[in-house]
Scaffold this motif. Structure first.
Motif, PDB file in Angstrom:
ATOM      1  N   THR A  69       0.837  -1.216   0.077  1.00  0.00           N
ATOM      2  CA  THR A  69      -0.028   0.076  -0.008  1.00  0.00           C
ATOM      3  C   THR A  69       0.845   1.211  -0.143  1.00  0.00           C
ATOM      4  O   THR A  69       1.989   1.349   0.686  1.00  0.00           O
ATOM      5  CB  THR A  69      -0.813   0.029   1.339  1.00  0.00           C
ATOM      6  N   CYS A  70       0.796   2.034  -1.059  1.00  0.00           N
ATOM      7  CA  CYS A  70       1.325   3.356  -0.981  1.00  0.00           C
ATOM      8  C   CYS A  70       0.992   4.153   0.493  1.00  0.00           C
ATOM      9  O   CYS A  70      -0.207   4.432   0.956  1.00  0.00           O
ATOM     10  CB  CYS A  70       0.752   4.358  -2.173  1.00  0.00           C
ATOM     11  N   GLN A  71       2.038   4.510   1.068  1.00  0.00           N
ATOM     12  CA  GLN A  71       1.913   5.412   2.516  1.00  0.00           C
ATOM     13  C   GLN A  71       1.599   6.680   2.446  1.00  0.00           C
ATOM     14  O   GLN A  71       1.096   7.272   3.173  1.00  0.00           O
ATOM     15  CB  GLN A  71       2.976   5.050   3.198  1.00  0.00           C
ATOM     16  N   CYS A  72       1.353   7.093   1.039  1.00  0.00           N
ATOM     17  CA  CYS A  72       0.966   8.591   1.011  1.00  0.00           C
ATOM     18  C   CYS A  72      -0.333   8.616   0.350  1.00  0.00           C
ATOM     19  O   CYS A  72      -1.368   9.324   1.081  1.00  0.00           O
ATOM     20  CB  CYS A  72       2.001   9.257  -0.131  1.00  0.00           C
ATOM     21  N   CYS A  73      -0.813   7.971  -0.634  1.00  0.00           N
ATOM     22  CA  CYS A  73      -2.115   8.136  -1.166  1.00  0.00           C
ATOM     23  C   CYS A  73      -3.082   7.003  -0.544  1.00  0.00           C
ATOM     24  O   CYS A  73      -4.284   7.166  -0.647  1.00  0.00           O
ATOM     25  CB  CYS A  73      -2.054   8.120  -2.554  1.00  0.00           C
ATOM     26  N   GLY A  74      -2.499   5.927  -0.081  1.00  0.00           N
ATOM     27  CA  GLY A  74      -3.251   4.868   0.572  1.00  0.00           C
ATOM     28  C   GLY A  74      -3.838   3.892  -0.257  1.00  0.00           C
ATOM     29  O   GLY A  74      -4.631   2.846   0.072  1.00  0.00           O
ATOM     30  N   ASN A  75      -3.413   4.076  -1.721  1.00  0.00           N
ATOM     31  CA  ASN A  75      -3.963   3.000  -2.566  1.00  0.00           C
ATOM     32  C   ASN A  75      -3.069   1.786  -2.612  1.00  0.00           C
ATOM     33  O   ASN A  75      -1.849   1.893  -2.415  1.00  0.00           O
ATOM     34  CB  ASN A  75      -4.012   3.657  -3.824  1.00  0.00           C
ATOM     35  N   ASN A  76      -3.681   0.503  -2.769  1.00  0.00           N
ATOM     36  CA  ASN A  76      -3.056  -0.480  -3.138  1.00  0.00           C
ATOM     37  C   ASN A  76      -2.726  -1.056  -4.480  1.00  0.00           C
ATOM     38  O   ASN A  76      -3.323  -0.435  -5.399  1.00  0.00           O
ATOM     39  CB  ASN A  76      -4.005  -1.851  -2.757  1.00  0.00           C
ATOM     40  N   TYR A  77      -1.462  -1.205  -4.531  1.00  0.00           N
ATOM     41  CA  TYR A  77      -0.950  -1.362  -6.046  1.00  0.00           C
ATOM     42  C   TYR A  77      -0.453  -2.857  -6.139  1.00  0.00           C
ATOM     43  O   TYR A  77      -0.068  -3.488  -5.098  1.00  0.00           O
ATOM     44  CB  TYR A  77       0.025  -0.606  -6.456  1.00  0.00           C
ATOM     45  N   GLN A  78      -0.135  -3.418  -7.380  1.00  0.00           N
ATOM     46  CA  GLN A  78       0.672  -4.530  -7.655  1.00  0.00           C
ATOM     47  C   GLN A  78       2.178  -4.063  -7.253  1.00  0.00           C
ATOM     48  O   GLN A  78       2.559  -3.079  -7.407  1.00  0.00           O
ATOM     49  CB  GLN A  78       0.830  -4.913  -9.156  1.00  0.00           C
ATOM     50  N   ALA A  79       2.922  -5.256  -6.720  1.00  0.00           N
ATOM     51  CA  ALA A  79       4.213  -5.012  -6.393  1.00  0.00           C
ATOM     52  C   ALA A  79       5.263  -4.253  -7.412  1.00  0.00           C
ATOM     53  O   ALA A  79       5.926  -3.409  -6.726  1.00  0.00           O
ATOM     54  CB  ALA A  79       4.855  -6.231  -6.148  1.00  0.00           C
ATOM     55  N   LYS A 140       3.996  13.873   3.171  1.00  0.00           N
ATOM     56  CA  LYS A 140       2.609  13.299   2.687  1.00  0.00           C
ATOM     57  C   LYS A 140       1.929  14.631   2.474  1.00  0.00           C
ATOM     58  O   LYS A 140       1.293  14.590   1.438  1.00  0.00           O
ATOM     59  CB  LYS A 140       2.000  12.416   3.675  1.00  0.00           C
ATOM     60  N   LYS A 141       1.996  15.666   3.343  1.00  0.00           N
ATOM     61  CA  LYS A 141       1.395  16.836   3.126  1.00  0.00           C
ATOM     62  C   LYS A 141       1.835  17.506   1.997  1.00  0.00           C
ATOM     63  O   LYS A 141       0.810  18.017   1.143  1.00  0.00           O
ATOM     64  CB  LYS A 141       1.586  17.642   4.399  1.00  0.00           C
ATOM     65  N   LEU A 142       3.074  17.632   1.720  1.00  0.00           N
ATOM     66  CA  LEU A 142       3.534  18.207   0.448  1.00  0.00           C
ATOM     67  C   LEU A 142       3.082  17.506  -0.743  1.00  0.00           C
ATOM     68  O   LEU A 142       2.585  18.093  -1.716  1.00  0.00           O
ATOM     69  CB  LEU A 142       4.961  18.523   0.626  1.00  0.00           C
ATOM     70  N   ILE A 143       3.312  16.287  -0.763  1.00  0.00           N
ATOM     71  CA  ILE A 143       2.866  15.380  -1.801  1.00  0.00           C
ATOM     72  C   ILE A 143       1.530  15.613  -2.302  1.00  0.00           C
ATOM     73  O   ILE A 143       1.168  15.852  -3.567  1.00  0.00           O
ATOM     74  CB  ILE A 143       3.253  13.963  -1.705  1.00  0.00           C
ATOM     75  N   LEU A 144       0.526  15.482  -1.414  1.00  0.00           N
ATOM     76  CA  LEU A 144      -1.029  15.620  -1.585  1.00  0.00           C
ATOM     77  C   LEU A 144      -1.235  16.960  -1.968  1.00  0.00           C
ATOM     78  O   LEU A 144      -2.184  16.950  -2.944  1.00  0.00           O
ATOM     79  CB  LEU A 144      -1.686  14.996  -0.201  1.00  0.00           C
ATOM     80  N   GLU A 145      -0.679  18.010  -1.428  1.00  0.00           N
ATOM     81  CA  GLU A 145      -0.823  19.359  -1.827  1.00  0.00           C
ATOM     82  C   GLU A 145      -0.497  19.586  -3.177  1.00  0.00           C
ATOM     83  O   GLU A 145      -1.192  19.988  -4.074  1.00  0.00           O
ATOM     84  CB  GLU A 145      -0.008  20.419  -1.045  1.00  0.00           C
ATOM     85  N   LYS A 146       0.412  18.969  -3.688  1.00  0.00           N
ATOM     86  CA  LYS A 146       1.052  18.889  -5.037  1.00  0.00           C
ATOM     87  C   LYS A 146       0.021  18.303  -6.039  1.00  0.00           C
ATOM     88  O   LYS A 146       0.046  18.869  -7.016  1.00  0.00           O
ATOM     89  CB  LYS A 146       2.327  18.605  -4.998  1.00  0.00           C
ATOM     90  N   GLU A 147      -0.338  17.119  -5.496  1.00  0.00           N
ATOM     91  CA  GLU A 147      -1.538  16.301  -6.337  1.00  0.00           C
ATOM     92  C   GLU A 147      -2.859  16.938  -6.215  1.00  0.00           C
ATOM     93  O   GLU A 147      -3.850  16.198  -6.972  1.00  0.00           O
ATOM     94  CB  GLU A 147      -1.186  14.871  -5.973  1.00  0.00           C
ATOM     95  N   ASN A 148      -2.972  17.650  -5.244  1.00  0.00           N
ATOM     96  CA  ASN A 148      -4.456  17.987  -4.998  1.00  0.00           C
ATOM     97  C   ASN A 148      -5.312  16.894  -4.777  1.00  0.00           C
ATOM     98  O   ASN A 148      -6.510  16.830  -5.400  1.00  0.00           O
ATOM     99  CB  ASN A 148      -4.940  18.939  -6.060  1.00  0.00           C
ATOM    100  N   ILE A 149      -4.873  15.912  -4.064  1.00  0.00           N
ATOM    101  CA  ILE A 149      -5.547  14.719  -3.837  1.00  0.00           C
ATOM    102  C   ILE A 149      -6.443  14.995  -2.416  1.00  0.00           C
ATOM    103  O   ILE A 149      -5.926  15.567  -1.484  1.00  0.00           O
ATOM    104  CB  ILE A 149      -4.746  13.469  -3.614  1.00  0.00           C
ATOM    105  N   LYS A 150      -7.733  14.871  -2.453  1.00  0.00           N
ATOM    106  CA  LYS A 150      -8.534  15.082  -1.426  1.00  0.00           C
ATOM    107  C   LYS A 150      -9.220  13.789  -0.819  1.00  0.00           C
ATOM    108  O   LYS A 150      -9.179  13.006  -1.402  1.00  0.00           O
ATOM    109  CB  LYS A 150      -9.446  16.125  -1.743  1.00  0.00           C
TER     110      LYS A 150
END
Length: 157
Positions: A69-79, A140-150
């Motif tokens: 799981t990505c520890q920033c966006c929280g999504n599960n991904y393939q390895a 995480k805060k900076l990355i999510l701000e840059k990506e505008n992920i809510k």
């Protein structure tokens, strides 16, 4: 480490190595997807570090520990879509701390690319001390701000 803790860690490692996701991760690492990057952009010291058995073991353990799981966006991904990234850049750490798994977190390729862009920006602006003191939650805060992920899930720190 006490014997009981060691046996527990050993059992967890064996369980992880038997998982299909772990085997997929290993298979993707051996396909040479990093070859072009290594030949064109990475210095010789970094190539040696990232090819070392110690790094590969710690990297794979961290990705499995974070349950793919990505520890920033929280999504599960393939390895093969995940990276074990140093929170504090490896080049800013003494050699003994470069393999500390507590300084690693699992990021998807997108979040890792954004983090790398931010690291380059900080370096160009001369903010090396700020880079040394960044925590996972700061990144995480900076990355999510840059990506505008809510509405991203809470971090697993």
């Amino acid at each position: 480490m006490r014997q009981a803790e060691y046996q527990h860690v050993k059992a967890e490692r064996q369980k992880m190595k038997n998982s299909s996701l772990y085997n997929e991760l290993i298979a993707n690492r051996t396909r040479g997807k990093q070859r072009h990057y290594n030949l064109t952009r990475r210095d010789a010291e970094s190539i040696r570090f990232y090819r070392s058995g110690q790094w590969k073991q710690i990297r794979d353990y961290r990705i499995a520990y974070d349950q793919y799981t990505c520890q920033c966006c929280g999504n599960n991904y393939q390895a093969n879509r995940l990276t074990a990234d140093h929170v504090v850049m490896r080049k800013l750490l003494p050699s003994k701390q470069q393999l500390d798994w507590h300084n690693l977190w699992t990021l998807c390729n997108r979040c890792n690319a954004v983090k790398q862009q931010l690291e380059i920006k900080f370096q160009k602006e001369g903010k090396v001390n700020q880079l040394k003191n960044m925590s996972k939650s700061d990144w995480k805060k900076l990355i999510l701000e840059k990506e505008n992920i809510k509405n991203a899930p809470a971090p697993f720190v």
